[in-house]
Design a protein around this motif. Structure first.
Motif, PDB file in Angstrom:
ATOM      1  N   ASN A 129       0.702  -1.099   0.006  1.00  0.00           N
ATOM      2  CA  ASN A 129       0.014  -0.030  -0.172  1.00  0.00           C
ATOM      3  C   ASN A 129       0.853   1.228   0.073  1.00  0.00           C
ATOM      4  O   ASN A 129       0.592   2.286  -0.698  1.00  0.00           O
ATOM      5  N   LYS A 130       2.032   1.051   0.745  1.00  0.00           N
ATOM      6  CA  LYS A 130       3.043   2.468   0.701  1.00  0.00           C
ATOM      7  C   LYS A 130       3.510   2.684  -0.612  1.00  0.00           C
ATOM      8  O   LYS A 130       3.420   3.860  -1.129  1.00  0.00           O
ATOM      9  N   ALA A 131       3.863   1.553  -1.145  1.00  0.00           N
ATOM     10  CA  ALA A 131       4.335   1.439  -2.554  1.00  0.00           C
ATOM     11  C   ALA A 131       3.292   2.180  -3.552  1.00  0.00           C
ATOM     12  O   ALA A 131       3.549   2.811  -4.462  1.00  0.00           O
ATOM     13  N   LEU A 132       2.229   1.643  -3.324  1.00  0.00           N
ATOM     14  CA  LEU A 132       1.141   1.847  -4.304  1.00  0.00           C
ATOM     15  C   LEU A 132       0.934   3.524  -4.291  1.00  0.00           C
ATOM     16  O   LEU A 132       0.688   3.923  -5.290  1.00  0.00           O
ATOM     17  N   LYS A 133       0.719   3.961  -3.041  1.00  0.00           N
ATOM     18  CA  LYS A 133       0.418   5.413  -2.890  1.00  0.00           C
ATOM     19  C   LYS A 133       1.858   6.414  -3.504  1.00  0.00           C
ATOM     20  O   LYS A 133       1.534   7.475  -4.001  1.00  0.00           O
ATOM     21  N   LYS A 134       2.787   5.782  -3.388  1.00  0.00           N
ATOM     22  CA  LYS A 134       4.111   6.401  -4.187  1.00  0.00           C
ATOM     23  C   LYS A 134       4.134   6.045  -5.763  1.00  0.00           C
ATOM     24  O   LYS A 134       4.670   7.081  -6.495  1.00  0.00           O
ATOM     25  N   ALA A 135       3.234   5.266  -6.355  1.00  0.00           N
ATOM     26  CA  ALA A 135       3.355   5.145  -7.857  1.00  0.00           C
ATOM     27  C   ALA A 135       2.722   6.383  -8.612  1.00  0.00           C
ATOM     28  O   ALA A 135       1.692   6.951  -8.131  1.00  0.00           O
ATOM     29  N   LYS A 168      -4.615   2.176 -11.781  1.00  0.00           N
ATOM     30  CA  LYS A 168      -4.423   2.511 -10.375  1.00  0.00           C
ATOM     31  C   LYS A 168      -5.624   2.988  -9.718  1.00  0.00           C
ATOM     32  O   LYS A 168      -6.077   2.774  -8.532  1.00  0.00           O
ATOM     33  N   ALA A 169      -6.602   3.543 -10.511  1.00  0.00           N
ATOM     34  CA  ALA A 169      -7.856   4.065 -10.038  1.00  0.00           C
ATOM     35  C   ALA A 169      -8.657   2.930  -9.495  1.00  0.00           C
ATOM     36  O   ALA A 169      -9.535   2.989  -8.271  1.00  0.00           O
ATOM     37  N   GLN A 215     -19.554 -12.067   1.785  1.00  0.00           N
ATOM     38  CA  GLN A 215     -20.292 -10.945   2.025  1.00  0.00           C
ATOM     39  C   GLN A 215     -20.369  -9.868   0.671  1.00  0.00           C
ATOM     40  O   GLN A 215     -20.695  -8.743   0.600  1.00  0.00           O
ATOM     41  N   ARG A 216     -19.338 -10.487  -0.509  1.00  0.00           N
ATOM     42  CA  ARG A 216     -19.150  -9.875  -1.669  1.00  0.00           C
ATOM     43  C   ARG A 216     -18.668  -8.517  -1.353  1.00  0.00           C
ATOM     44  O   ARG A 216     -19.174  -7.579  -2.042  1.00  0.00           O
ATOM     45  N   LEU A 217     -17.670  -8.170  -0.478  1.00  0.00           N
ATOM     46  CA  LEU A 217     -17.128  -7.085  -0.119  1.00  0.00           C
ATOM     47  C   LEU A 217     -16.474  -6.121  -1.469  1.00  0.00           C
ATOM     48  O   LEU A 217     -15.740  -7.078  -1.942  1.00  0.00           O
ATOM     49  N   ARG A 218     -16.441  -5.153  -1.277  1.00  0.00           N
ATOM     50  CA  ARG A 218     -15.861  -4.324  -2.368  1.00  0.00           C
ATOM     51  C   ARG A 218     -14.762  -3.401  -2.011  1.00  0.00           C
ATOM     52  O   ARG A 218     -14.177  -2.901  -2.513  1.00  0.00           O
ATOM     53  N   PHE A 219     -14.857  -3.210  -0.553  1.00  0.00           N
ATOM     54  CA  PHE A 219     -14.103  -2.304   0.155  1.00  0.00           C
ATOM     55  C   PHE A 219     -13.362  -2.786   1.259  1.00  0.00           C
ATOM     56  O   PHE A 219     -14.018  -3.524   2.145  1.00  0.00           O
ATOM     57  N   THR A 220     -12.196  -2.496   1.757  1.00  0.00           N
ATOM     58  CA  THR A 220     -11.585  -2.896   3.045  1.00  0.00           C
ATOM     59  C   THR A 220     -11.379  -1.550   3.919  1.00  0.00           C
ATOM     60  O   THR A 220     -11.024  -0.577   3.253  1.00  0.00           O
ATOM     61  N   GLU A 221     -11.705  -1.697   5.324  1.00  0.00           N
ATOM     62  CA  GLU A 221     -11.611  -0.431   6.116  1.00  0.00           C
ATOM     63  C   GLU A 221     -10.088  -0.379   6.511  1.00  0.00           C
ATOM     64  O   GLU A 221      -9.594   0.498   7.289  1.00  0.00           O
ATOM     65  N   PHE A 222      -9.384  -1.418   6.080  1.00  0.00           N
ATOM     66  CA  PHE A 222      -8.047  -1.619   6.559  1.00  0.00           C
ATOM     67  C   PHE A 222      -6.778  -1.438   5.640  1.00  0.00           C
ATOM     68  O   PHE A 222      -5.900  -2.565   5.289  1.00  0.00           O
ATOM     69  N   GLY A 223      -7.125  -0.566   4.637  1.00  0.00           N
ATOM     70  CA  GLY A 223      -6.120  -0.555   3.369  1.00  0.00           C
ATOM     71  C   GLY A 223      -5.409   0.788   3.352  1.00  0.00           C
ATOM     72  O   GLY A 223      -4.882   1.342   4.234  1.00  0.00           O
ATOM     73  N   LEU A 224      -5.282   1.480   2.038  1.00  0.00           N
ATOM     74  CA  LEU A 224      -4.792   2.619   1.731  1.00  0.00           C
ATOM     75  C   LEU A 224      -5.033   3.760   2.826  1.00  0.00           C
ATOM     76  O   LEU A 224      -4.193   4.627   2.882  1.00  0.00           O
ATOM     77  N   ASN A 225      -6.191   3.701   3.206  1.00  0.00           N
ATOM     78  CA  ASN A 225      -6.697   5.019   3.894  1.00  0.00           C
ATOM     79  C   ASN A 225      -6.088   4.990   5.307  1.00  0.00           C
ATOM     80  O   ASN A 225      -6.062   6.040   5.997  1.00  0.00           O
ATOM     81  N   GLN A 226      -5.001   4.186   5.421  1.00  0.00           N
ATOM     82  CA  GLN A 226      -4.433   4.077   6.765  1.00  0.00           C
ATOM     83  C   GLN A 226      -2.989   4.851   6.775  1.00  0.00           C
ATOM     84  O   GLN A 226      -2.344   5.269   7.264  1.00  0.00           O
ATOM     85  N   HIS A 227      -2.534   5.205   5.265  1.00  0.00           N
ATOM     86  CA  HIS A 227      -1.345   5.990   5.280  1.00  0.00           C
ATOM     87  C   HIS A 227      -1.652   7.424   4.761  1.00  0.00           C
ATOM     88  O   HIS A 227      -2.066   7.389   3.401  1.00  0.00           O
TER      89      HIS A 227
END
Length: 269
Positions: free
Chosen positions: A75-81, A187-188, A257-269
């Motif tokens: 996730n940290k690398a993804l944000k730097k891309a 990326k989007a 649950q066919r989840l589309r979003f995690t609350e424990f991802g990119l938004n923590q950085h």
């Protein structure tokens, strides 16, 4: 612009072979982001030394060693891309010279790409040199067989070309999962599902991301016989049953649950 992201952890010899693979790509319009999950100082020194002998645009994103925390560093690398299209692989997978070009060619809005790898034994993994990568020997079935590789049906991953590769992509029974060693997408699209779930360690963390992408309307395209990389052998001493059980639980919830979003991802950085 394409950003290529891969992980590493205290494995300089394998890392350098992977970097030589990217040095010899036919498509050179990309950046490299090395997602370093806590390597010691000698890895940074090796990356800086390599960069002096290569045209590659390399970013080294590092975090302190806290056990196997691939999702966090990804996730940290993804944000730097800086690229709008991201190609993911691993620091133990040497890409064939057309690897980036194939991902670019097959990229399509509304899809992610699912590739595979060809696994090498330790003896050949250690034997491969930068010149073998530059010449293409490391991906040549005849050379590999001559150097001790056992012949199996999986060699078709390396020998399929053109129409045959397209045919094999279409008929393979292998699932079109998001594979950390060989996958790509916009990326989007990854940002929309909040990247990797950082509660996960080893055990399907890449597939779980793919599940959320698909639940969010992104389809998968198979390119395992077109985008080629060879996997260098190594031990996995960092894996334990508690880690695997936790990953299974999260994957099951995402699917059920066919989840589309995690609350424990990119938004923590």
């Amino acid at each position: 612009m394409i950003s290529v992201i891969f992980t590493t952890y205290n494995s300089i010899d394998w890392l350098e072979k992977v970097l030589w693979g990217f040095h010899h790509q036919t498509d050179k319009n990309f950046e490299i982001i090395i997602a370093d999950d806590g390597s010691e100082e000698d890895t940074r020194i090796a990356i800086e030394s390599f960069a002096q002998h290569s045209h590659l645009d390399i970013q080294h994103v590092w975090q302190p060693d806290d056990g196997f925390q691939k999702c966090k560093i990804m996730n940290k690398a993804l944000k730097k891309a800086t690229g709008d299209y991201l190609v993911f692989t691993d620091g133990d997978c040497i890409p064939r010279k057309d690897f980036v070009a194939v991902h670019r060619e097959h990229a399509e809005p509304g899809f992610y790409l699912s590739g595979g790898y060809f696994k090498l034994p330790m003896t050949i993994s250690e034997q491969i040199t930068p010149s073998d990568i530059a010449s293409g020997n490391a991906f040549d079935a005849s050379w590999l067989l001559a150097n001790g590789l056992k012949r199996t049906h999986k060699l078709s991953k390396l020998t399929a070309q053109g129409f045959k590769a397209k045919l094999m992509n279409s008929i393979t029974p292998t699932r079109r999962t998001w594979n950390g060693h060989n996958a790509s997408g916009r990326k989007a699209d990854l940002v929309a599902v909040n990247g990797f779930d950082e509660r996960m360690q080893y055990g399907g963390q890449d597939c779980e991301l793919g599940y959320r992408l698909r639940h969010n309307g992104i389809k998968a395209k198979q390119i395992r016989y077109s985008a080629i990389c060879v996997h260098l052998d190594h031990a996995r001493g960092y894996v334990n049953e508690e880690m695997l059980a936790n990953s299974r639980r999260i994957k099951k919830a995402t699917l059920g649950q066919r989840l589309r979003f995690t609350e424990f991802g990119l938004n923590q950085h």
